[in-house]
Design a protein around this motif. Structure first.
Motif, PDB file in Angstrom:
ATOM      1  N   TRP A 179       0.831  -1.095  -0.086  1.00 32.70           N
ATOM      2  CA  TRP A 179      -0.075   0.008   0.033  1.00 32.70           C
ATOM      3  C   TRP A 179       0.840   1.375  -0.134  1.00 32.70           C
ATOM      4  O   TRP A 179       1.981   1.281   0.591  1.00 32.70           O
ATOM      5  CB  TRP A 179      -1.012   0.026   1.019  1.00 32.70           C
ATOM      6  N   THR A 214      -3.649  -6.623  -0.792  1.00 30.50           N
ATOM      7  CA  THR A 214      -4.056  -6.091   0.344  1.00 30.50           C
ATOM      8  C   THR A 214      -5.398  -6.185   0.469  1.00 30.50           C
ATOM      9  O   THR A 214      -6.216  -6.266   1.644  1.00 30.50           O
ATOM     10  CB  THR A 214      -3.525  -4.719   0.181  1.00 30.50           C
ATOM     11  N   CYS A 215      -6.238  -5.743  -0.688  1.00 29.64           N
ATOM     12  CA  CYS A 215      -7.692  -5.820  -0.441  1.00 29.64           C
ATOM     13  C   CYS A 215      -8.151  -7.329  -0.119  1.00 29.64           C
ATOM     14  O   CYS A 215      -9.092  -7.513   0.869  1.00 29.64           O
ATOM     15  CB  CYS A 215      -8.388  -5.461  -1.710  1.00 29.64           C
ATOM     16  N   ARG A 216      -7.668  -8.395  -0.748  1.00 29.61           N
ATOM     17  CA  ARG A 216      -8.021  -9.615  -0.460  1.00 29.61           C
ATOM     18  C   ARG A 216      -7.619 -10.087   1.027  1.00 29.61           C
ATOM     19  O   ARG A 216      -8.467 -10.861   1.643  1.00 29.61           O
ATOM     20  CB  ARG A 216      -7.287 -10.374  -1.247  1.00 29.61           C
ATOM     21  N   VAL A 238      -8.389   4.615   0.425  1.00 28.73           N
ATOM     22  CA  VAL A 238      -8.631   4.265   1.794  1.00 28.73           C
ATOM     23  C   VAL A 238      -8.020   5.371   2.507  1.00 28.73           C
ATOM     24  O   VAL A 238      -6.819   5.300   2.527  1.00 28.73           O
ATOM     25  CB  VAL A 238      -8.466   2.769   2.027  1.00 28.73           C
ATOM     26  N   LEU A 291     -11.702  -7.826   0.894  1.00 26.55           N
ATOM     27  CA  LEU A 291     -12.272  -7.064   0.009  1.00 26.55           C
ATOM     28  C   LEU A 291     -12.100  -7.353  -1.269  1.00 26.55           C
ATOM     29  O   LEU A 291     -11.131  -7.846  -1.526  1.00 26.55           O
ATOM     30  CB  LEU A 291     -11.928  -5.358   0.104  1.00 26.55           C
ATOM     31  N   PRO A 343     -10.810  -6.474  -4.905  1.00 25.88           N
ATOM     32  CA  PRO A 343      -9.884  -5.427  -5.472  1.00 25.88           C
ATOM     33  C   PRO A 343     -10.465  -4.186  -6.009  1.00 25.88           C
ATOM     34  O   PRO A 343     -11.412  -4.197  -6.699  1.00 25.88           O
ATOM     35  CB  PRO A 343      -8.924  -6.313  -6.476  1.00 25.88           C
ATOM     36  N   ARG A 344     -10.013  -2.954  -5.728  1.00 27.11           N
ATOM     37  CA  ARG A 344     -10.626  -1.732  -5.682  1.00 27.11           C
ATOM     38  C   ARG A 344      -9.663  -0.675  -6.331  1.00 27.11           C
ATOM     39  O   ARG A 344      -8.516  -0.721  -5.892  1.00 27.11           O
ATOM     40  CB  ARG A 344     -11.659  -1.429  -5.203  1.00 27.11           C
ATOM     41  N   TRP A 364      -4.488   0.697  -2.323  1.00 26.08           N
ATOM     42  CA  TRP A 364      -4.134  -0.806  -1.714  1.00 26.08           C
ATOM     43  C   TRP A 364      -4.074  -1.554  -2.975  1.00 26.08           C
ATOM     44  O   TRP A 364      -4.640  -1.530  -3.949  1.00 26.08           O
ATOM     45  CB  TRP A 364      -5.235  -1.264  -0.880  1.00 26.08           C
TER      46      TRP A 364
END
Length: 223
Positions: free
Chosen positions: A69, A84-86, A97, A90, A92-93, A80
């Motif tokens: 990140w 990192t999202c996983r 944040v 979450l 992936p986006r 992220w």
């Protein structure tokens, strides 16, 4: 408009074209257009290489279960990576944040410690490494190890933070299992040592009894 052209030598090049709206005659019919064409072949090559590197990095992070990140401190926005999202449960986006959103996933009992560590890192410029628990989007609890360092701006003031997060839940469970196994083994050894000492004491007592019998009676008798 971006498209490809084929040169007379057969090589393929990428071009970017832009045009103004048509100039029309009094009857409204289009008469002229002005535009530009730019060769963007090298830019396309660099973009393709960058996408390939990003895909390789994403694959490597997924295998290692380690995400990355980047946080812009002034704007309080962090980007992220997909891993990192996983890790946080979450999808992936691309949206950034902020710190409060990130802390919202941290276990309530660890939240103050994480915030304090980040604030101290920004204030002092020192890197940090910390383990804490998170509550994923699906409600499951995981343990992560986070590392980060501060990138100063031209004035020397903290400008960005670069960091990684790694899911160490299974590793932590293995360490706990190893500690328990070691404790049980040490207990078993202590019990064995105790039993051996008891048997040795019994043997010593019998030998002492035999010695006294030999001295007092001149020998040992059956029974």
């Amino acid at each position: 408009l971006d498209y490809r052209v084929v040169w007379p030598d057969g090589s393929i090049h990428h071009v970017h074209a832009e045009a103004d709206k048509p100039i029309r005659d009094p009857e409204g019919n289009p008469r002229q257009m002005f535009g530009i064409v730019q060769d963007i072949t090298e830019r396309k090559r660099i973009e393709d290489e960058q996408r390939e590197r990003e895909a390789e990095l994403a694959d490597a992070q997924q295998v290692a279960r380690m995400g990355s990140w980047v946080r812009d401190i002034a704007d309080d926005r962090s980007k992220w990576s997909a891993e990192t999202c996983r890790i946080f449960g979450l999808a992936p986006r691309q949206t950034a944040v902020d710190l409060e959103a990130m802390l919202g996933y941290v276990h309530p009992d660890d939240r103050a410690s994480v915030r304090r560590t980040i604030d101290e890192s920004i204030a002092t410029g020192a890197a940090y490494e910390q383990e804490y628990r998170i509550i994923r989007a699906d409600g499951t609890e995981r343990i992560i190890r986070s590392q980060a360092r501060v990138v100063p701006g031209p004035s020397g003031k903290a400008m960005r933070m670069l960091g990684t997060v790694r899911d160490i839940t299974e590793h932590h469970a293995w360490e706990e299992a190893l500690k328990q196994a070691k404790a049980q083994a040490e207990l078993y050894v202590d019990l064995m040592a105790h039993d051996i000492n008891n048997m040795n004491q019994i043997a010593v007592n019998y030998l002492e009894f035999a010695r006294e019998a030999i001295v007092d009676e001149g020998g040992l008798t059956a029974g």
